[in-house]
Design a protein around this motif. Structure first.
Motif, short mmCIF file in Angstrom:
data_model
loop_
_atom_site.label_atom_id
_atom_site.label_comp_id
_atom_site.label_asym_id
_atom_site.label_seq_id
_atom_site.Cartn_x
_atom_site.Cartn_y
_atom_site.Cartn_z
N GLY A 359 4.57 -14.71 -7.80
CA GLY A 359 4.55 -14.20 -6.44
C GLY A 359 4.02 -12.79 -6.28
O GLY A 359 3.29 -12.50 -5.33
N GLU A 360 4.36 -11.89 -7.20
CA GLU A 360 3.96 -10.51 -7.01
C GLU A 360 2.44 -10.36 -7.03
O GLU A 360 1.87 -9.60 -6.23
CB GLU A 360 4.58 -9.61 -8.08
CG GLU A 360 4.26 -8.14 -7.85
CD GLU A 360 4.94 -7.21 -8.84
OE1 GLU A 360 4.29 -6.26 -9.30
OE2 GLU A 360 6.14 -7.42 -9.14
N ALA A 361 1.77 -11.08 -7.90
CA ALA A 361 0.31 -10.98 -7.96
C ALA A 361 -0.32 -11.46 -6.65
O ALA A 361 -1.31 -10.87 -6.17
CB ALA A 361 -0.22 -11.80 -9.13
N GLU A 362 0.25 -12.51 -6.05
CA GLU A 362 -0.29 -13.02 -4.79
C GLU A 362 -0.05 -12.04 -3.65
O GLU A 362 -0.93 -11.81 -2.82
CB GLU A 362 0.32 -14.38 -4.47
CG GLU A 362 -0.14 -14.99 -3.16
CD GLU A 362 -1.64 -15.24 -3.07
OE1 GLU A 362 -2.13 -15.42 -1.94
OE2 GLU A 362 -2.31 -15.26 -4.13
N VAL A 363 1.14 -11.47 -3.59
CA VAL A 363 1.41 -10.46 -2.56
C VAL A 363 0.46 -9.28 -2.73
O VAL A 363 -0.10 -8.76 -1.75
CB VAL A 363 2.87 -9.97 -2.63
CG1 VAL A 363 3.08 -8.78 -1.71
CG2 VAL A 363 3.83 -11.10 -2.27
N ARG A 364 0.25 -8.87 -3.96
CA ARG A 364 -0.65 -7.75 -4.22
C ARG A 364 -2.08 -8.08 -3.78
O ARG A 364 -2.80 -7.22 -3.26
CB ARG A 364 -0.62 -7.39 -5.71
CG ARG A 364 -1.23 -6.05 -6.05
CD ARG A 364 -0.97 -5.70 -7.52
NE ARG A 364 0.44 -5.47 -7.77
CZ ARG A 364 1.08 -4.34 -7.53
NH1 ARG A 364 0.40 -3.31 -7.00
NH2 ARG A 364 2.36 -4.21 -7.80
N ARG A 365 -2.48 -9.34 -3.95
CA ARG A 365 -3.82 -9.75 -3.50
C ARG A 365 -3.93 -9.64 -1.98
O ARG A 365 -4.92 -9.11 -1.45
CB ARG A 365 -4.10 -11.19 -3.94
CG ARG A 365 -5.51 -11.68 -3.59
CD ARG A 365 -5.65 -13.17 -3.74
NE ARG A 365 -4.83 -13.90 -2.76
CZ ARG A 365 -5.18 -14.06 -1.48
NH1 ARG A 365 -6.30 -13.53 -1.02
NH2 ARG A 365 -4.40 -14.74 -0.67
N VAL A 366 -2.91 -10.14 -1.27
CA VAL A 366 -2.94 -10.09 0.19
C VAL A 366 -2.95 -8.65 0.70
O VAL A 366 -3.60 -8.33 1.68
CB VAL A 366 -1.72 -10.85 0.77
CG1 VAL A 366 -1.65 -10.70 2.29
CG2 VAL A 366 -1.78 -12.33 0.39
N LEU A 367 -2.25 -7.78 0.00
CA LEU A 367 -2.15 -6.37 0.41
C LEU A 367 -3.25 -5.50 -0.17
O LEU A 367 -3.22 -4.27 -0.01
CB LEU A 367 -0.80 -5.79 -0.01
CG LEU A 367 0.46 -6.37 0.63
CD1 LEU A 367 1.70 -5.69 0.07
CD2 LEU A 367 0.42 -6.22 2.13
N GLY A 368 -4.22 -6.11 -0.83
CA GLY A 368 -5.22 -5.35 -1.58
C GLY A 368 -5.86 -4.23 -0.80
O GLY A 368 -5.90 -3.07 -1.25
N ASP A 369 -6.40 -4.52 0.38
CA ASP A 369 -7.09 -3.48 1.16
C ASP A 369 -6.11 -2.39 1.60
O ASP A 369 -6.45 -1.20 1.58
CB ASP A 369 -7.76 -4.10 2.39
CG ASP A 369 -8.97 -4.94 2.01
OD1 ASP A 369 -9.47 -4.79 0.88
OD2 ASP A 369 -9.40 -5.75 2.85
N TRP A 370 -4.89 -2.79 2.01
CA TRP A 370 -3.92 -1.81 2.46
C TRP A 370 -3.53 -0.88 1.32
O TRP A 370 -3.45 0.33 1.49
CB TRP A 370 -2.67 -2.52 3.00
CG TRP A 370 -1.63 -1.56 3.52
CD1 TRP A 370 -1.55 -1.03 4.77
CD2 TRP A 370 -0.55 -0.99 2.77
NE1 TRP A 370 -0.47 -0.16 4.86
CE2 TRP A 370 0.16 -0.13 3.65
CE3 TRP A 370 -0.09 -1.14 1.46
CZ2 TRP A 370 1.29 0.58 3.24
CZ3 TRP A 370 1.03 -0.42 1.05
CH2 TRP A 370 1.71 0.42 1.94
N LEU A 371 -3.31 -1.45 0.13
CA LEU A 371 -2.94 -0.63 -1.02
C LEU A 371 -4.05 0.36 -1.37
O LEU A 371 -3.79 1.52 -1.68
CB LEU A 371 -2.63 -1.52 -2.22
CG LEU A 371 -1.34 -2.36 -2.14
CD1 LEU A 371 -1.29 -3.37 -3.28
CD2 LEU A 371 -0.11 -1.45 -2.17
N GLU A 372 -5.29 -0.10 -1.28
CA GLU A 372 -6.42 0.77 -1.62
C GLU A 372 -6.61 1.87 -0.58
O GLU A 372 -6.83 3.03 -0.91
CB GLU A 372 -7.70 -0.05 -1.74
CG GLU A 372 -8.91 0.76 -2.18
CD GLU A 372 -10.13 -0.11 -2.41
OE1 GLU A 372 -11.22 0.46 -2.54
OE2 GLU A 372 -9.98 -1.35 -2.45
#
Length: 411
Positions: A359-372
């Motif tokens: 799950g964490e990897a998928e959440v991180r993918r969805v949030l990718g632009d926001w995190l960057e």
């Protein structure tokens, strides 16, 4: 500090000094306490002497910093005071006893809540008594007023975490989901009556975030968004080191947050409510439909562990089910991040450890632009599946020991 119980602490300054020392687990000199607390040197010296005499603080060696004599370091004696955490979760009742750092020193797990709250609370009281005996911990004796206690391992009281809805000020569970029979239960008064200890109540989401802040000394300047993954998904947010609870402790109820999907209609009449994709029973139903191996009568927690095991063993169906859950979770987080503008996002809760690997990897993918774009931090909770109970203990520690938000009294 002047009474025989830590719960007698009333002065802002005493709590401020204790918290300042507690925030430096390896030890801190009095000069640094003065700098951080902005109290006078005389006030800090007087309070430190009282803390040492009460066994709450101890000397932790010396440190040399520049010319002059070495500085004596002070640190909190973590197990001098203990708090109990009780998490009323639909899957089980967790009971922990934590030290001043909110580290569990004893714990047990009981069967889930039934439709007989009185009997359930008797079970909880029995577990508290047994754990306390195993530690040699003591607390007030019901009917005997202020007990004469040793300065070591005193029980301060009980924090209770439960699903909303609840009335935190009145200490009453109003209508918690997935816990039938617990409507309008005065849980604080009832548990205090059978244990002789003071108690406090809050939502499990708020408790979990309080636990993260208390145990890790997270930067109070940060806005932190917490996602609690259990039978359902809830959220909590903090700023200035304080959890925002809303006017009636209902802040963070996001089950009916529309996440922009149109393929499912909720019972509320809207399309794409988060709970349609993230509630635990949705994952379990999908796992059964996909033929994931599990006992026909297995409970939700065991079913999710079976799903996680299948995913770890390479089942593409299991990984897809967890991935779909995490994708919906990530979409909800994006909306909440736009509202709260957090610097740190933490995902936790009792079912998240089973889902985290996928799950964490998928959440991180969805949030990718926001995190960057924001340089925000996304992480999973460090408190494991006992987060509700540890957070509940932290609630009581914060209530009793954290300085208020007002100005310090004169020094």
């Amino acid at each position: 500090m002047r009474g025989s119980s830590m719960t007698d602490i009333g002065a802002f300054n005493e709590k401020l000094v204790l918290q300042t020392i507690r925030s430096a687990p390896d030890g801190i000199g009095q000069a640094e306490v003065v700098r951080r607390s902005q109290l006078s040197r005389q006030a800090v010296s007087l309070i430190a002497r009282r803390l040492l005499a009460d066994g709450l603080v101890e000397q932790a060696g010396t440190r040399i910093s520049g010319p002059g004599k070495p500085h004596t370091l002070l640190r909190v004696v973590a197990d001098a005071r203990l708090a109990i955490g009780v998490h009323l979760d639909p899957a089980h009742i967790a009971v922990v006893i934590c030290d001043l750092a909110a580290r569990p020193v004893a714990r047990t797990t009981l069967a889930p809540p039934t439709e007989d709250p009185r009997a359930d609370l008797e079970r909880v009281a029995g577990a508290i008594a047994e754990l306390s005996r195993s530690l040699g911990a003591s607390g007030p004796v019901p009917g005997e007023g202020e007990a004469v206690l040793s300065t070591h391992r005193r029980l301060l009281g009980i924090g209770i975490a439960a699903p909303a809805g609840l009335d935190a000020d009145a200490g009453i569970l109003r209508n918690p989901p997935w816990i039938p029979g617990w409507r309008d239960v005065p849980v604080v008064d009832a548990l205090s009556a059978v244990t002789g200890l003071p108690a406090t109540l809050d939502k499990d989401t708020n408790a979990a975030l309080t636990g993260e802040i208390w145990t890790r000394h997270l930067d109070a300047a940060q806005t932190i968004l917490y996602l609690y993954v259990g039978h359902g998904v809830g959220s909590a947010v903090s700023g200035g080191g304080r959890v925002h609870r809303g006017g009636s402790t209902q802040a963070g109820e996001i089950g009916h947050l529309p996440i922009g999907r149109a393929d499912r209609i909720c019972s509320c009449g809207r399309h794409g409510c988060q709970s349609l994709y993230t509630d635990a029973h949705v994952l379990v139903a999908a796992a059964r439909e996909a033929g994931i191996a599990m006992s026909g009568k297995v409970g939700t927690t065991a079913a999710l562990h079976a799903l996680a095991t299948a995913a770890a063993d390479g089942s593409e169906a299991a990984r897809a089910i967890i991935g779909s859950h995490a994708s919906a979770l990530g979409e909800a987080i994006l909306i909440l991040a736009g509202v709260h503008d957090p610097q740190r996002i933490i995902i936790g809760g009792p079912t998240w450890p089973a889902l985290r690997d996928v799950g964490e990897a998928e959440v991180r993918r969805v949030l990718g632009d926001w995190l960057e774009d924001t340089a925000g931090v996304l992480e999973s909770s460090h408190l494991g599946d006992d987060v509700g109970a540890i957070g509940a203990a932290s609630l009581f520690l914060e209530q009793e020991l954290a300085p208020g938000t007002g100005a310090p009294v004169g020094t």
